[in-house]
Structures are given as C-alpha cells and as structure tokens.
Design an enzyme around this catalytic site. Sequence first.
Site, short mmCIF file in Angstrom:
data_model
loop_
_atom_site.label_atom_id
_atom_site.label_comp_id
_atom_site.label_asym_id
_atom_site.label_seq_id
_atom_site.Cartn_x
_atom_site.Cartn_y
_atom_site.Cartn_z
N ARG A 1 0.82 -1.20 0.00
CA ARG A 1 0.00 0.00 0.00
C ARG A 1 0.85 1.26 0.00
NH1 ARG A 1 -5.01 -2.31 2.41
NH2 ARG A 1 -6.57 -0.70 2.62
N ARG B 1 -10.03 6.93 4.26
CA ARG B 1 -9.35 5.77 3.66
C ARG B 1 -9.17 5.98 2.16
NH1 ARG B 1 -13.54 1.86 5.76
NH2 ARG B 1 -12.72 0.26 4.39
P1 ADP Z 1 -10.07 -1.69 2.73
O1 ADP Z 1 -9.26 -1.99 1.50
O2 ADP Z 1 -11.54 -1.84 2.51
O3 ADP Z 1 -9.71 -0.41 3.42
P2 ADP Z 1 -8.53 -3.64 4.29
O4 ADP Z 1 -9.12 -4.79 5.01
O5 ADP Z 1 -7.59 -3.93 3.17
O6 ADP Z 1 -9.80 -2.82 3.81
O7 ADP Z 1 -7.76 -2.68 5.32
C1 ADP Z 1 -8.35 -2.21 6.51
C2 ADP Z 1 -7.36 -1.31 7.27
O8 ADP Z 1 -6.22 -2.10 7.66
C3 ADP Z 1 -6.77 -0.15 6.47
O9 ADP Z 1 -7.61 1.00 6.51
C4 ADP Z 1 -5.44 0.07 7.20
O10 ADP Z 1 -5.61 0.78 8.40
C5 ADP Z 1 -5.01 -1.34 7.57
N1 ADP Z 1 -4.13 -1.95 6.52
C6 ADP Z 1 -4.44 -3.02 5.73
N2 ADP Z 1 -3.42 -3.31 4.90
C7 ADP Z 1 -2.44 -2.41 5.15
C8 ADP Z 1 -1.15 -2.16 4.62
N3 ADP Z 1 -0.64 -2.91 3.62
N4 ADP Z 1 -0.43 -1.13 5.14
C9 ADP Z 1 -0.91 -0.37 6.12
N5 ADP Z 1 -2.12 -0.53 6.67
C10 ADP Z 1 -2.90 -1.53 6.20
#
Ligand code: ADP
Length: 194
Positions: free
Chosen positions: A89, A146
């Site tokens: 990300r 987000r």
């Molecule tokens: P979405 O894509 O719907 O936001 P996710 O389940 O992928 O849902 O992620 C939920 C939350 O988890 C994000 O808003 C972030 O806070 C955290 N998160 C997930 N993946 C990462 C990542 N690769 N790096 C940093 N934070 C992450």
Amino acid sequence: MLHLILFGPPGAGKGTQAQLLGTQFGLIHISTGDLLRSELANRTELGLEAKRFMDRGELVPDETVISMIMNRIHQMSETGGVIYDGFPRTIPQAEALDRILKSEHEKISALISLEVPHNELVKRLMLRGETSGRSDDRNISVIENRIKVYQEKTKPLIDYYNQQQKYHTVDGTGTIEQISQRLTNLVKKIKNQN
Ligand code: ADP
C-alpha cells in the site's frame, strides 16, 4: 510461481475477487487487512496497536505490516503462488516485497487494478458496514479518509509497477461474476506469459 497484486481503493472488491482467484488458480490469498483483524481478534499487542490506525482510516506503519507479510510468505512453498490483497500500500512496502521475493528467487508477475468510480465505492462500503461488523465501514468520515489515504499514499504504486510493465486494469463494476470473468481472462494471459 505466480505473484499477483490485486490493487484498488477501499471498496473496489479486492477481498471477494482475490478469494475467487485464489481458489481458481491455486494461489494463497494474503490479505493484510484480514491478518490485522485476526491479530486484533486475538488481542495481540500488534493487533491492539494496529487498531489505533485502522479506526481512523490511516495506514498501519510499514514495519508492522512488512514483518507480518514476511512470516506469511515463508509459508508459501508448495502452492501455485500468491495473490496479495491490500498489500503493498506504500512504496516502501513494494520495495520490501521485491526484496523478500528476490531472496526466495521469485518476483511479482503483475499488478491488477480494479477500477471503480468514487461514488460507487462509498455506497459499497456503507452497505458493507451494515453487515460486516467493521467499525471502519460505518463512519462516512473514516471511509472518506481511507479513500484519501489511498489517493495519496497507495496510488503512486501504479507508476512503480507501470515502469516495470506490470500494470493492468480491470473494470470493477457489474456483478461479482462479471468482474470475476474479466479477471480470470486476464490472469490466464498473465500465467501464459509468466
Ligand atoms: P479496505 O481496503 O476496505 O480499506 P482492508 O481490510 O484492506 O480494507 O484494510 C483495513 C485497514 O487495515 C486499512 O484501513 C489500514 O488501516 C489497515 N491496513 C491493511 N493493509 C495495510 C497495509 N498494507 N499497510 C498499512 N495498513 C494496512
């Protein structure tokens, strides 16, 4: 081995489609969001620390997510490959992933971006919030944050993979089956070139 990144903003449908592709092509599905939520459900120190960021719609620090991924990738042998969902990300996460894969004599095959218009994303996330039990899907300002964090920190990854000719897009609108069919067609092509 295939290493596919399923990419796109929150609400694009990455989780659903990654799971389907995983089953279809024999790939392990690694979702950093799911890993973080499971840490939280087990009330680990990592999970409780991550919650502070997730609740605000901010990214969890790179070091935390990268070490979690390293543990998971070491379990990948004996599979057809991996589908990454919600990771990388940030650019540092992408660089770390390249390093980890290199040490395993592997590399990213492709990044596939699911394209969905902004108003559709918000609609889907609010709807998911009614049933998912995820607090970050229930609050419109957390949802908007987000999407903003995605625009600022995550979207630059498109350039990173485009420069390596690994960037692909798929229309993320329509029914789950329609989107799945588009992805299947693309992944078959990628697999043949791999
Ligand atoms: P979405 O894509 O719907 O936001 P996710 O389940 O992928 O849902 O992620 C939920 C939350 O988890 C994000 O808003 C972030 O806070 C955290 N998160 C997930 N993946 C990462 C990542 N690769 N790096 C940093 N934070 C992450």
